[in-house]
Every structure is written in C-alpha cells, then in structure tokens.
Design an enzyme around this catalytic site. Structure first.
Site, mmCIF file in Angstrom:
data_model
loop_
_atom_site.group_PDB
_atom_site.id
_atom_site.type_symbol
_atom_site.label_atom_id
_atom_site.label_comp_id
_atom_site.label_asym_id
_atom_site.label_seq_id
_atom_site.Cartn_x
_atom_site.Cartn_y
_atom_site.Cartn_z
ATOM 1 N N LYS A 1 0.876 -1.138 0.134
ATOM 2 C CA LYS A 1 0.182 -0.049 -0.112
ATOM 3 C C LYS A 1 0.911 1.181 -0.084
ATOM 4 C CE LYS A 1 -0.853 -0.863 4.912
ATOM 5 N NZ LYS A 1 -0.001 -2.194 5.116
ATOM 6 N N GLY A 2 0.401 2.364 0.169
ATOM 7 C CA GLY A 2 1.209 3.626 0.205
ATOM 8 C C GLY A 2 0.758 4.420 -1.012
ATOM 9 N N ASP B 1 -1.277 -15.003 -6.895
ATOM 10 C CA ASP B 1 -2.489 -14.931 -7.800
ATOM 11 C C ASP B 1 -2.389 -15.624 -9.260
ATOM 12 O OD1 ASP B 1 -4.008 -13.851 -5.419
ATOM 13 O OD2 ASP B 1 -3.515 -11.931 -6.132
ATOM 14 N N ARG C 1 -19.023 -34.371 6.542
ATOM 15 C CA ARG C 1 -19.166 -32.770 6.464
ATOM 16 C C ARG C 1 -18.851 -32.192 5.054
ATOM 17 N NH1 ARG C 1 -16.327 -31.781 12.230
ATOM 18 N NH2 ARG C 1 -18.169 -31.792 13.560
ATOM 19 N N ARG D 1 0.844 -17.230 1.717
ATOM 20 C CA ARG D 1 1.870 -16.621 1.259
ATOM 21 C C ARG D 1 3.006 -17.115 1.844
ATOM 22 N NH1 ARG D 1 -0.746 -11.155 0.476
ATOM 23 N NH2 ARG D 1 0.872 -10.160 1.865
HETATM 24 O O1 F6P Z 1 -2.163 -10.044 -4.245
HETATM 25 C C1 F6P Z 1 -2.140 -11.015 -3.599
HETATM 26 C C2 F6P Z 1 -3.016 -11.518 -2.682
HETATM 27 O O2 F6P Z 1 -2.443 -12.470 -2.068
HETATM 28 C C3 F6P Z 1 -4.571 -11.353 -2.831
HETATM 29 O O3 F6P Z 1 -4.891 -12.699 -3.267
HETATM 30 C C4 F6P Z 1 -4.911 -11.005 -1.486
HETATM 31 O O4 F6P Z 1 -6.370 -10.678 -1.396
HETATM 32 C C5 F6P Z 1 -4.124 -9.944 -0.677
HETATM 33 O O5 F6P Z 1 -2.846 -10.210 -1.320
HETATM 34 C C6 F6P Z 1 -4.042 -10.001 0.379
HETATM 35 O O6 F6P Z 1 -3.017 -9.007 0.618
HETATM 36 P P1 F6P Z 1 -2.609 -8.253 2.102
HETATM 37 O O7 F6P Z 1 -3.137 -8.725 3.262
HETATM 38 O O8 F6P Z 1 -1.130 -8.556 2.396
HETATM 39 O O9 F6P Z 1 -3.025 -6.864 1.934
#
Ligand code: F6P
EC number: 2.7.1.11
Length: 357
Positions: free
Chosen positions: A80-81, A133, A168, A281
C-alpha cells in the site's frame, strides 16, 4: 565503468522472492562484477534513499545459503502507500543513488506504478513477475504461485479425511480477489467437488443441488468446496441475498457459502469453514518456484547487460523471454479463461465451477 544496479521487492510477499534476489546478486556480481544495492520496503525505501549493499558473501552462513529456501523477502515489501504522491522524491532518489538500472520484483499493481515512475524519470527498469494470484499477463509463470498451489493442496489433503470421517462439507476459502487461478489449480489438484472463482459466478441453488446429488446419487456424504475470496454470485441471487445477515463483505465468502448450504439443506448438512489466509503466502518455496526464480533473476541481469529496458521477464513456451512492461500492465490482471482446458477438465470431472461469466 562498473555498473551499480538496484533491486527491490514490491507488493504482497510470496515464497521465492529471496531466490530471485540470490540469482540476481550472484549473476550480477560473479559474472559482471557489478555492485548491487538492495532497496528495502519497495518505493518507501527508495523515497527515503535507503540502500543495502548485497553480495554473495554477506549471507554465507558456514557454507549454507539461506536465500534458496527462505520464504518472504529479506528486503521487506509494502503493498500500500501513496507512491504517486511522492513522484519527485522518488525520481530524485534514483539519481542520488546513482543507479544504472533497477530490477523490480512485483505483481501487476506494483509493475504499473513502477513503470509510470520509470517513464517519468527515464529509469532503466527491468521487472520480474511474482504473485500467488498468477494474474500477471504475458507470462505463464510468476514466482510464488506454485508454492501457494501446493500449500492449498496440502490443506485439501488434510481436510478431505476429516470431512469424510464426519460426513461434513468443508468450505476452504483461498486468496484471489479478482482472478481464480489459485482456486482452480489447487481445487483440481486437491480433488475439490466445487470450485468457485470470480470469473464464473455461481448460483446457490446449483451449488446446493450439486452437493445434494453427491450425497443422494453417489453416496458421497462429504464434500470439499474451494472458494476464492472474490467468487461472485449470479446477479439474480445477489438481489435475493442482499439482506442476508452474512452476505459479503459482512462475512467472508466461505462463511457465507456455509450458511447458504446449511439453510438450503434445512441444517441437515454439517459444514465447517477454513480460511487459509496468509498461510498461502508463507512457507518454503517449491522446487518449481526456485527454478523459475533463478531463471528470472539471471535473465533480468542479462537484460540489464544488453541495455534492454522497460521489459519484464516472462515465461512462455518453456523459455524466459523479455516482454514490454507496458503491454503487461495494459493486459493485467490476467483472468481464468472460462473456455480454457482447466475449466473444461474440471467440468468433465463433475466439479461444479459456476456457470456465468
Ligand atoms: O495480491 C495477492 C494477495 O495475496 C491477494 O490474493 C489477497 O487478497 C491479498 O494479497 C492480501 O494482501 P494483504 O493482506 O497483504 O493486504
């Protein structure tokens, strides 16, 4: 004159980033004898003119090379930023650090911003795609995707046995806000019964019908539903469900689906939700991600040596090749092809993958 290149990681982290850094530093220092500066925290570090000298000996721990299998990024990253609000500072930093070129490892969002900066500052930019992604255009591979798919498949393997033991329906929510590659690949490889992705909207009635059919016709008492966080309801269902207590974004997509299944089965079907979140991740990069990272890093350095800038290293037909960053940015994010062989194969296996585009 001895070149000085910068390297940064930008956007959400993923496994394999350190492997790219390793390949870039190794090739740039050993083959070309260049100086490599690591810029911490992407554009934030650039703006603050921070740089760390990187060389192969700096991280040699009794002969062990930690970057090969370490998740995350030693450079840190931001997703972000307000980068474009500080353009002048960043353009000045590139000059002040006296960079001959900058190698950036990022997803489509980061590449768009850095490409814009490079245009304005006349930077020598080379990019490497990374994202769990897998939605960067003009490349069949991006660093991090394969490991994330394996992580989800591992989770599905575990969840299948507990789901079967208790009859389930397990709903597994995975990442993917606008593209469903992760859900689709992992869902097929992990034996899912339902895969819901942003590109193919689903109806609650078909979803429930599919699960009922598995039970009644095939005596399959359990089911695995893989749902991308950005999966979409068909338009007609959206209106009906707008008032639902648990409609997204009030709850996650996984919980919403669990509630709908419980409701349409008059609570006869027991559901559980697992949101895999940032587990996807993390972790040790897979062999394929290590290979991709190594080839991408090496190729990016060669592009700098050849003076081929404004290019991203893409993977096409078994080879790493340069593709113009501006074309990548224009064509990203890359969506799942609803007519493609993965969707068709899933359907042929009896997996419900939604219906409308
Ligand atoms: O862009 C990659 C990604 O893994 C998306 O699939 C997910 O929505 C997002 O990053 C979440 O990013 P963060 O929680 O780091 O903001």
């Amino acid at each position: 004159m001895r070149k000085r290149i910068g390297i940064l990681t930008s956007g959400g982290d993923c496994p394999g980033l350190n492997c790219v850094i390793r390949a870039v530093v190794s090739h740039a220092t050993l083959t070309y004898d260049w100086e490599v500066l690591g810029i911490p925290y992407a554009t934030q570090g650039l703006r603050e003119r921070q740089a760390i000298a990187l060389n192969m000996h700096g991280w040699d721990l009794r002969g062990i090379d930690p970057l090969l299998n370490m998740g995350g990024t030693i450079l840190g990253t931001i997703n972000k930023g307000d980068t474009l609000a500080h353009i002048d500072e960043m353009l000045a930093s590139y000059e002040a650090l006296a960079l001959d070129a900058l190698i950036v490892i990022g997803g489509d969002g980061s590449l768009g911003i850095l490409h814009e900066l490079a245009n304005r500052g006349n930077w020598n930019l080379v990019a490497i795609p990374k994202t769990i992604d897998n939605d960067v255009a003009l490349t069949e591979r991006a660093v991090g995707f394969d490991t994330a798919v394996n992580t989800i498949v591992d989770a599905l393997n575990r969840l299948t046995f507990t789901a079967a033991s208790h009859d389930r329906v397990m709903i597994v929510e995975v990442m993917g806000r606008s593209a469903g590659h992760l859900a689709l690949h992992a869902g097929i490889a992990g034996g899912a019964d339902v895969i819901l992705i942003p590109e193919l909207s689903y109806t609650i009635s078909r979803l429930c019908q599919h699960i009922a059919e598995l039970r009644d016709r095939w005596q399959r008492k359990f089911a695995i539903v893989v749902v991308a966080e950005g999966a979409k309801l068909c338009l007609e269902d959206v209106q009906e469900n707008i008032a639902s207590a648990c409609a997204p974004p009030k709850c996650g997509r996984g919980q919403y689906i669990a509630d709908q299944i419980a409701q349409c089965s008059q609570n006869l079907i027991d559901t559980r939700v697992s949101v895999l979140g940032h587990i996807q991740r993390g972790g040790i990069p897979s062999a394929l991600d290590r290979l991709t990272a190594t080839v991408f890093g090496k190729t990016a350095v060669d592009l700098v040596a050849q003076g081929k800038f404004g290019q991203m290293v893409g993977w096409q037909n078994g080879e790493a090749i340069p593709v113009p960053i501006q074309d990548v940015v224009a064509q990203s994010p890359l969506h799942v092809n609803p007519q493609g062989s993965l969707v068709q194969s899933a359907r042929c296996l009896g997996i419900y993958v939604g219906e409308k585009t």
